[in-house]
Scaffold this motif. Structure first.
Motif, PDB file in Angstrom:
ATOM      1  N   VAL A 240       2.441   4.072  -9.680  1.00  0.00           N
ATOM      2  CA  VAL A 240       2.723   4.918  -8.525  1.00  0.00           C
ATOM      3  C   VAL A 240       1.469   5.730  -8.223  1.00  0.00           C
ATOM      4  CG1 VAL A 240       3.691   6.800  -9.937  1.00  0.00           C
ATOM      5  CG2 VAL A 240       4.341   6.591  -7.531  1.00  0.00           C
ATOM      6  N   TYR A 241       1.189   5.980  -6.939  1.00  0.00           N
ATOM      7  CA  TYR A 241      -0.035   6.694  -6.562  1.00  0.00           C
ATOM      8  C   TYR A 241       0.142   7.275  -5.161  1.00  0.00           C
ATOM      9  CZ  TYR A 241      -1.122   2.421  -3.891  1.00  0.00           C
ATOM     10  OH  TYR A 241      -1.082   1.353  -3.019  1.00  0.00           O
ATOM     11  N   THR A 242      -0.818   8.080  -4.721  1.00  0.00           N
ATOM     12  CA  THR A 242      -0.793   8.604  -3.359  1.00  0.00           C
ATOM     13  C   THR A 242      -1.878   7.940  -2.518  1.00  0.00           C
ATOM     14  OG1 THR A 242      -2.293  10.447  -3.906  1.00  0.00           O
ATOM     15  CG2 THR A 242       0.090  10.848  -4.099  1.00  0.00           C
ATOM     16  N   ALA A 243      -1.615   7.847  -1.210  1.00  0.00           N
ATOM     17  CA  ALA A 243      -2.580   7.245  -0.283  1.00  0.00           C
ATOM     18  C   ALA A 243      -2.454   7.910   1.077  1.00  0.00           C
ATOM     19  CB  ALA A 243      -2.349   5.739  -0.156  1.00  0.00           C
ATOM     20  N   ASP A 244      -3.564   7.966   1.795  1.00  0.00           N
ATOM     21  CA  ASP A 244      -3.562   8.523   3.152  1.00  0.00           C
ATOM     22  C   ASP A 244      -2.564   7.789   4.036  1.00  0.00           C
ATOM     23  OD1 ASP A 244      -5.569  10.322   2.576  1.00  0.00           O
ATOM     24  OD2 ASP A 244      -7.170   9.021   3.297  1.00  0.00           O
ATOM     25  N   ALA A 245      -1.833   8.550   4.833  1.00  0.00           N
ATOM     26  CA  ALA A 245      -0.998   7.966   5.881  1.00  0.00           C
ATOM     27  C   ALA A 245      -1.864   7.823   7.131  1.00  0.00           C
ATOM     28  CB  ALA A 245       0.205   8.860   6.150  1.00  0.00           C
ATOM     29  N   LEU A 246      -2.188   6.602   7.506  1.00  0.00           N
ATOM     30  CA  LEU A 246      -3.207   6.371   8.526  1.00  0.00           C
ATOM     31  C   LEU A 246      -2.803   6.857   9.910  1.00  0.00           C
ATOM     32  CD1 LEU A 246      -4.537   2.833   7.534  1.00  0.00           C
ATOM     33  CD2 LEU A 246      -5.473   5.081   6.995  1.00  0.00           C
ATOM     34  N   VAL A 247      -1.505   6.865  10.207  1.00  0.00           N
ATOM     35  CA  VAL A 247      -1.073   7.285  11.541  1.00  0.00           C
ATOM     36  C   VAL A 247      -0.636   8.746  11.571  1.00  0.00           C
ATOM     37  CG1 VAL A 247      -0.375   4.962  12.178  1.00  0.00           C
ATOM     38  CG2 VAL A 247       1.295   6.494  11.116  1.00  0.00           C
ATOM     39  N   ASP A 248      -0.832   9.461  10.479  1.00  0.00           N
ATOM     40  CA  ASP A 248      -0.422  10.861  10.390  1.00  0.00           C
ATOM     41  C   ASP A 248      -1.503  11.752  11.005  1.00  0.00           C
ATOM     42  OD1 ASP A 248       0.248  13.444   9.668  1.00  0.00           O
ATOM     43  OD2 ASP A 248       0.791  12.921   7.616  1.00  0.00           O
ATOM     44  N   PRO A 249      -1.187  12.497  12.053  1.00  0.00           N
ATOM     45  CA  PRO A 249      -2.217  13.344  12.676  1.00  0.00           C
ATOM     46  C   PRO A 249      -2.630  14.530  11.806  1.00  0.00           C
ATOM     47  CG  PRO A 249      -0.078  13.780  13.662  1.00  0.00           C
ATOM     48  CD  PRO A 249       0.102  12.602  12.763  1.00  0.00           C
TER      49      PRO A 249
ATOM     50  N   TYR B 209      -1.869  13.826   5.992  1.00  0.00           N
ATOM     51  CA  TYR B 209      -1.044  13.920   4.792  1.00  0.00           C
ATOM     52  C   TYR B 209      -1.087  12.618   3.984  1.00  0.00           C
ATOM     53  CZ  TYR B 209       1.160  18.309   6.312  1.00  0.00           C
ATOM     54  OH  TYR B 209       1.404  19.604   6.668  1.00  0.00           O
ATOM     55  N   LYS B 210      -0.617  12.719   2.732  1.00  0.00           N
ATOM     56  CA  LYS B 210      -0.576  11.559   1.847  1.00  0.00           C
ATOM     57  C   LYS B 210       0.865  11.100   1.629  1.00  0.00           C
ATOM     58  CE  LYS B 210      -4.869  12.229  -0.747  1.00  0.00           C
ATOM     59  NZ  LYS B 210      -5.489  10.989  -0.240  1.00  0.00           N
ATOM     60  N   GLU B 211       1.011   9.801   1.373  1.00  0.00           N
ATOM     61  CA  GLU B 211       2.298   9.196   1.063  1.00  0.00           C
ATOM     62  C   GLU B 211       2.323   8.781  -0.405  1.00  0.00           C
ATOM     63  OE1 GLU B 211       3.356   7.092   5.310  1.00  0.00           O
ATOM     64  OE2 GLU B 211       2.009   5.999   3.953  1.00  0.00           O
ATOM     65  N   VAL B 212       3.513   8.447  -0.913  1.00  0.00           N
ATOM     66  CA  VAL B 212       3.664   7.920  -2.267  1.00  0.00           C
ATOM     67  C   VAL B 212       3.844   6.407  -2.175  1.00  0.00           C
ATOM     68  CG1 VAL B 212       5.019   7.940  -4.390  1.00  0.00           C
ATOM     69  CG2 VAL B 212       4.691  10.063  -3.094  1.00  0.00           C
ATOM     70  N   TRP B 213       3.003   5.680  -2.896  1.00  0.00           N
ATOM     71  CA  TRP B 213       3.037   4.225  -2.902  1.00  0.00           C
ATOM     72  C   TRP B 213       3.286   3.702  -4.314  1.00  0.00           C
ATOM     73  CZ3 TRP B 213       1.487   0.498   1.040  1.00  0.00           C
ATOM     74  CH2 TRP B 213       1.326   1.074   2.301  1.00  0.00           C
ATOM     75  N   VAL B 214       3.768   2.463  -4.396  1.00  0.00           N
ATOM     76  CA  VAL B 214       3.970   1.771  -5.670  1.00  0.00           C
ATOM     77  C   VAL B 214       3.349   0.383  -5.559  1.00  0.00           C
ATOM     78  CG1 VAL B 214       5.669   0.780  -7.272  1.00  0.00           C
ATOM     79  CG2 VAL B 214       6.089   3.029  -6.243  1.00  0.00           C
ATOM     80  N   MET B 215       2.693  -0.064  -6.638  1.00  0.00           N
ATOM     81  CA  MET B 215       2.164  -1.428  -6.688  1.00  0.00           C
ATOM     82  C   MET B 215       2.288  -1.960  -8.108  1.00  0.00           C
ATOM     83  SD  MET B 215      -1.971  -0.795  -6.508  1.00  0.00           S
ATOM     84  CE  MET B 215      -2.786   0.451  -7.521  1.00  0.00           C
ATOM     85  N   ALA B 216       2.173  -3.276  -8.258  1.00  0.00           N
ATOM     86  CA  ALA B 216       2.120  -3.893  -9.582  1.00  0.00           C
ATOM     87  C   ALA B 216       0.799  -3.537 -10.249  1.00  0.00           C
ATOM     88  CB  ALA B 216       2.275  -5.402  -9.462  1.00  0.00           C
ATOM     89  N   ARG B 217       0.719  -3.697 -11.566  1.00  0.00           N
ATOM     90  CA  ARG B 217      -0.480  -3.298 -12.294  1.00  0.00           C
ATOM     91  C   ARG B 217      -1.701  -4.143 -11.927  1.00  0.00           C
ATOM     92  NH1 ARG B 217      -1.424  -6.836 -16.545  1.00  0.00           N
ATOM     93  NH2 ARG B 217      -2.960  -5.437 -17.470  1.00  0.00           N
ATOM     94  N   ASP B 218      -1.489  -5.298 -11.256  1.00  0.00           N
ATOM     95  CA  ASP B 218      -2.625  -6.093 -10.784  1.00  0.00           C
ATOM     96  C   ASP B 218      -2.986  -5.792  -9.335  1.00  0.00           C
ATOM     97  OD1 ASP B 218      -0.564  -7.262  -9.384  1.00  0.00           O
ATOM     98  OD2 ASP B 218      -0.879  -9.300 -10.156  1.00  0.00           O
ATOM     99  N   GLY B 219      -2.308  -4.784  -8.722  1.00  0.00           N
ATOM    100  CA  GLY B 219      -2.613  -4.393  -7.355  1.00  0.00           C
ATOM    101  C   GLY B 219      -1.785  -5.085  -6.294  1.00  0.00           C
ATOM    102  N   SER B 220      -0.908  -5.997  -6.682  1.00  0.00           N
ATOM    103  CA  SER B 220      -0.101  -6.736  -5.709  1.00  0.00           C
ATOM    104  C   SER B 220       1.201  -5.992  -5.410  1.00  0.00           C
ATOM    105  CB  SER B 220       0.218  -8.132  -6.249  1.00  0.00           C
ATOM    106  OG  SER B 220       1.038  -8.045  -7.412  1.00  0.00           O
ATOM    107  N   GLY B 221       1.909  -6.475  -4.383  1.00  0.00           N
ATOM    108  CA  GLY B 221       3.242  -5.969  -4.084  1.00  0.00           C
ATOM    109  C   GLY B 221       3.304  -4.509  -3.689  1.00  0.00           C
ATOM    110  N   ARG B 222       2.321  -4.007  -2.972  1.00  0.00           N
ATOM    111  CA  ARG B 222       2.304  -2.585  -2.601  1.00  0.00           C
ATOM    112  C   ARG B 222       3.382  -2.268  -1.571  1.00  0.00           C
ATOM    113  NH1 ARG B 222      -4.065  -2.280  -1.129  1.00  0.00           N
ATOM    114  NH2 ARG B 222      -4.785  -3.626  -2.836  1.00  0.00           N
TER     115      ARG B 222
END
Length: 336
Positions: free
Chosen positions: A112-121, A124-137
Motif C-alpha cells: 500500500v502506498y500514496t500517489a498524486d491524484a492527477l486530476v485533483d486541483p 492531494y494524494k490517494e491511497v493505492w495498492v499493488m502487488a509486490r512486483d508492481g502489477s495490479g495497481r
C-alpha cells in the motif's frame, strides 16, 4: 549487499531507517540498517545527492526485502530492494507522479502506498495498492469521495500502514492512514479494509490537532484494536508540540463502537518532537524518531499494552543520532 551482523545472527535486533542528511549544499541520502551496538550498513543505492528518501517498509515474509520511496523532491518512485543481494527494482517508474509511504501487507505479497491524484486541483494524494512486483495497481482511497448523501469532498491521505487483523472489513487485514478533507485544516487517523474502496472509519477528530503516521499493534482485534501515532497540537499560541499517542478501539463497525486515546506514557521528551512510531513484528517493541529540529535521535523501547489506560514505554534506548537537523524517516525494528 549486507555484510555484517544481520547475516551472522538473524534473531538479533536490527533497525531499518531512511536518512536525508544535509552535507553542505547537497545531501547524502539512503537506507541504514543499524544495531544498538553501533554496527550499521548504508545503502546509498543512487548516485544522486539531490534525491530524497521516504519511509521504508520491511517485508516480514521475505528476509532482507524492503520497499521505499526515492527520487527528486515531488517526483519519487517506489522501489523494492533485496538487501542480501543488492537486487533493486523500480515498481512504479512514473515520470510525473510523486509516490510515497509504501508499506508491505502482512503476507508480504502486496504494497500500500500514496500517489498524486492527477486530476485533483488541490494536489492531494490517494491511497493505492499493488502487488509486490508492481502489477495490479488500483486506487483504494480516491481523493474525491462521497461523505454521505451524495456530497463529494476532496481528501488528502498520508502514511498508510497495514495490520494483519480485521478491525474493519472481513479479509486481508486493516489499513490505517492519516486523512484530511478539504473542509478541514488538520489530519486525523482513519482505517479501511483492503476489500472496500473509498470507505473509511475516522478514529480521531479533525479539529485543532494533527494526527499522523499510525502504526497498528500486531495483536489488535475487532474488540481491542491498538494504534499508536504522532499528535501535533498547539500548547501555547504559536507554540506546537508533537507527542506519541495510543488509541484503543472496540467494534469499529458495529453496535457499541468506541475509541479512547491517551498520551503514551513514558514518551515525554520535553522540547523534542516524537515522530514515526512503528511496532516490531511481535508488538513488544516500538521504534521512533525524536527531533528538536537541530538534533535527530532514533530510539527503540519496550512497549506495554494496557487497553483501559495509557500504554507505556520502558527500557528506552538510543540507537543512533545526527546533529544535522531533521534527518531520519520511518525507523522500524526488524529481527524480533
Amino acid at each position: 549487499p549486507i555484510d555484517g551482523p544481520v547475516t551472522a545472527d538473524p534473531a538479533r535486533g536490527h533497525m531499518l531507517v531512511a536518512s536525508n542528511i544535509p552535507d553542505g549544499p547537497s545531501y547524502t541520502n539512503g537506507l541504514f540498517l543499524i544495531t544498538r551496538e553501533g554496527w550499521q550498513e548504508f545503502f546509498p543505492i543512487f548516485d544522486d545527492d539531490n534525491w530524497e528518501y521516504g519511509k521504508p517498509s520491511y517485508n516480514r515474509a521475505i528476509a532482507g526485502e524492503v520497499v521505499f520511496a526515492a527520487g527528486p523532491p515531488g517526483n519519487k518512485d517506489i522501489y523494492r530492494l533485496q538487501m542480501f543481494t543488492g537486487e533493486l527494482y523500480n515498481l512504479t517508474n512514473s515520470a510525473s507522479v510523486d509516490e510515497n509511504d509504501p508499506c508491505f501487507s502482512p503476507d508480504g505479497q502486496e504494497i500500500v502506498y500514496t500517489a498524486d491524484a492527477l486530476v485533483d486541483p488541490y494536489g492531494y494524494k490517494e491511497v493505492w495498492v499493488m502487488a509486490r512486483d508492481g502489477s495490479g495497481r488500483f486506487t483504494l482511497m480516491s481523493d474525491y469521495i462521497d461523505t454521505g448523501g451524495g456530497v463529494f469532498v476532496y481528501h488528502n491521505y498520508e502514511t498508510p500502514t497495514w495490520g494483519a487483523n480485521n478491525l474493519v472489513g472481513t479479509q486481508w487485514g486493516t489499513i490505517a492512514f492519516s486523512v484530511s478533507p478539504l473542509t478541514e485544516a488538520t489530519f486525523s487517523i482513519a482505517v479501511c479494509s483492503r476489500d472496500l474502496q473509498d470507505v473509511f472509519w475516522r478514529l480521531t477528530p479533525y479539529a485543532g490537532e494533527d494526527d499522523f503516521v499510525p502504526t497498528i499493534h500486531p495483536s489488535s482485534t475487532v474488540g481491542t484494536g491498538t494504534i499508536v501515532y504522532s499528535k501535533r497540537m498547539e500548547i501555547f499560541p504559536g507554540t506546537f508540540e508533537t507527542d506519541m499517542y495510543n488509541l484503543t478501539s472496540q467494534n469499529i463497525e458495529g453496535p457499541g463502537a468506541s475509541v479512547a486515546e491517551w498520551a503514551l506514557s513514558g514518551a515525554d521528551f520535553s522540547t523534542y518532537q516524537e515522530l514515526y512510531p512503528a511496532f516490531s513484528r511481535d508488538g513488544a517493541r516500538l521504534s521512533f524518531v525524536s527531533s528538536d529540529g537541530a538534533t535527530d535521535e532514533v530510539y527503540g523501547a519496550v512497549y506495554s499494552r494496557n487497553l483501559t489506560v495509557a500504554d507505556s514505554l520502558s527500557s528506552i534506548e538510543q540507537w543512533t543520532s545526527s546533529q544535522s537537523g531533521d534527518v531520519y524517516v520511518g525507523p522500524s525494528i526488524v529481527g524480533y
